[in-house]
Design an enzyme around this catalytic site. Structure first.
Site, PDB file in Angstrom:
ATOM      1  N   CYS A   1       0.814  -1.222   0.000  1.00 25.86           N
ATOM      2  CA  CYS A   1       0.000   0.000   0.000  1.00 25.86           C
ATOM      3  C   CYS A   1       0.843   1.266   0.000  1.00 25.86           C
ATOM      4  O   CYS A   1       0.312   2.363  -0.232  1.00 25.86           O
ATOM      5  CB  CYS A   1      -0.936   0.003   1.202  1.00 25.86           C
ATOM      6  SG  CYS A   1      -2.055  -1.409   1.256  1.00 25.86           S
TER       7      CYS A   1
ATOM      8  N   HIS B   1      -9.200   3.618  -1.732  1.00 23.68           N
ATOM      9  CA  HIS B   1      -7.866   3.037  -1.507  1.00 23.68           C
ATOM     10  C   HIS B   1      -7.444   2.142  -2.676  1.00 23.68           C
ATOM     11  O   HIS B   1      -7.351   0.930  -2.538  1.00 23.68           O
ATOM     12  CB  HIS B   1      -7.884   2.244  -0.197  1.00 23.68           C
ATOM     13  CG  HIS B   1      -6.566   1.710   0.237  1.00 23.68           C
ATOM     14  ND1 HIS B   1      -5.355   2.205  -0.208  1.00 23.68           N
ATOM     15  CD2 HIS B   1      -6.255   0.688   1.094  1.00 23.68           C
ATOM     16  CE1 HIS B   1      -4.368   1.519   0.350  1.00 23.68           C
ATOM     17  NE2 HIS B   1      -4.886   0.592   1.139  1.00 23.68           N
TER      18      HIS B   1
END
Length: 408
Positions: free
Chosen positions: A81, A351
């Site tokens: 991420c 996200h």
């Protein structure tokens, strides 16, 4: 930093990865008011296209060659991420090494294949895949001393990373007395911020009571406390001092004061001050010659709402254990003493893993330029982004910290 671009984040079924990349890159070039021929290197961030589409290699070349980026380095970056922030960091190192005057960092992710289909397998490799049981046992030990409510319920299907964050939350709750209501306050605040962000995946406001009453995912999280599965892309163009001289208009340029990427180290659970993000933040503050008290606005990695509470403590915005109560008091809202996640954060903005870090940068550059409209933070001069990725042991596998500030 002279140009930024970003797509809307969300379930973008009609857009391919190439489409999203094009929108973000062309947006950044237009924002910088430079031709693509000035770009000396491209750092392309992506995490999921190998698993999702079978594009395991040369993802960046496939994505940017149609945009006529030729004969320059195109470097592929994967760091879970934190991939996009890592791509930015590497683009910065390219310029600092004297290899060019302009570099492009772009992150893009296409996680939704078709309507109604959810695939969480992309998250399954963001830790040591040889030891999944041992990994979870380490995390479960964090929950020692936490009393699970008898009426707690879990959803039938969700990412294993929600279990990871749930362990982080239960440790924080057991040690510091953090409550589910305080976690819900973070979520409600970020969803309220997203109302003013037309690029956010969700723009629906929630009250604390509505967050608590929402469908459960895994205790203590309900659905609005968790980031969604998102498509999207974001890009940033950075340059050297020599490159800046070539621009006709320098008034909207933003200085990169620090960029730090690091892994963790072995620590005991109660050594929270040795959390990899706390250590990375200290390095970033030292490089920038600044401290937590100098920050005007922050974008933090709230893949779940507890993430924001943990990171405001790691970044020194309050003492360890104070993040929950201060969040409930509204200290980190747009009207609070230090606005955090004015974009809506990952919970609301979305996200798309390989684009998330540069999405944070897009927001902070917009804030420092005083161009954020109804979500504008007054007198924003110094901004910080925290972007974490993966999990190793008791914490994330990687932490990326970026500090930006106005030139004047």
């Amino acid at each position: 930093m002279v140009g930024v671009g970003m797509t809307k984040f969300g379930k973008l079924y009609d857009f391919s990865l190439k489409d999203l990349t094009k929108i973000a890159v062309e947006g950044a070039l237009k924002d910088a008011a430079i031709p693509k021929e000035w770009i000396d290197a491209v750092y392309f961030s992506n995490t999921g296209q190998g698993a999702i589409e079978g594009q395991h290699a040369v993802r960046g070349q496939v994505a940017v060659r149609p945009l006529e980026f030729e004969e320059i380095p195109v470097i592929n970056v994967e760091n879970a991420c934190a991939s996009a922030s890592t791509a930015l960091n590497q683009a910065i190192q390219f310029l600092k090494a004297g290899e060019g005057d302009f570099a492009l960092a772009v992150g893009a992710e296409k996680m939704n294949k078709k309507s109604g289909e959810k695939d969480f397998s992309i998250f399954d490799s963001a830790w040591d895949v040889e030891t999944p049981r041992e990994n979870m046992e380490v995390l479960k030990r964090l929950e020692k001393g936490f009393d699970m409510p008898k009426d707690a319920k879990n959803a039938a299907n969700y990412s294993m990373f929600m279990d990871v964050y749930a362990s982080f939350a239960k440790y924080h709750m057991a040690r510091f007395g953090t409550t589910q209501e305080q976690i819900a306050a973070v979520s409600a605040k970020n969803h309220q911020h997203s109302v003013y962000n037309n690029l956010a995946q969700y723009q629906k406001p929630f009250t604390i009571e509505e967050v608590l009453a929402a469908p459960p995912i895994v205790y203590p999280f309900t659905l609005p406390m968790c980031s969604p599965v998102s498509d999207g892309a974001a890009a940033a163009i950075i340059c050297t001092e020599e490159g800046l001289k070539r621009l006709k208009d320098k008034s909207r340029a933003v200085e990169v004061a620090a960029s730090v990427v690091q892994t963790g180290s072995n620590r005991k659970p109660d050594e929270v001050e040795k959390h990899l993000t706390a250590l990375a933040a200290k390095k970033a503050y030292e490089k920038a010659g600044l401290g937590p008290e100098d920050i005007s606005v922050a974008e933090l990695h709230d893949a779940t709402a507890i993430g924001e509470i943990i990171q405001i403590e790691n970044l020194g915005f309050c003492d360890f254990g104070e993040g929950g109560p201060l969040s409930l008091r509204g200290e980190f809202s747009l009207s609070g003493r230090l606005p955090v996640n004015p974009s809506g954060g990952l919970e609301s903005k979305g996200h798309p893993i390989g684009a998330t870090g540069l999405g944070q940068i897009f927001e902070l550059v917009t804030q420092l330029r005083n161009e954020a409209g109804n979500r504008q933070v007054e007198y924003a001069k110094v901004a910080i982004a925290e972007n974490g990725g993966g999990v190793y042991g008791l914490e994330e596998a990687v932490a990326a910290i970026t500090i930006l500030k106005t030139l004047n």
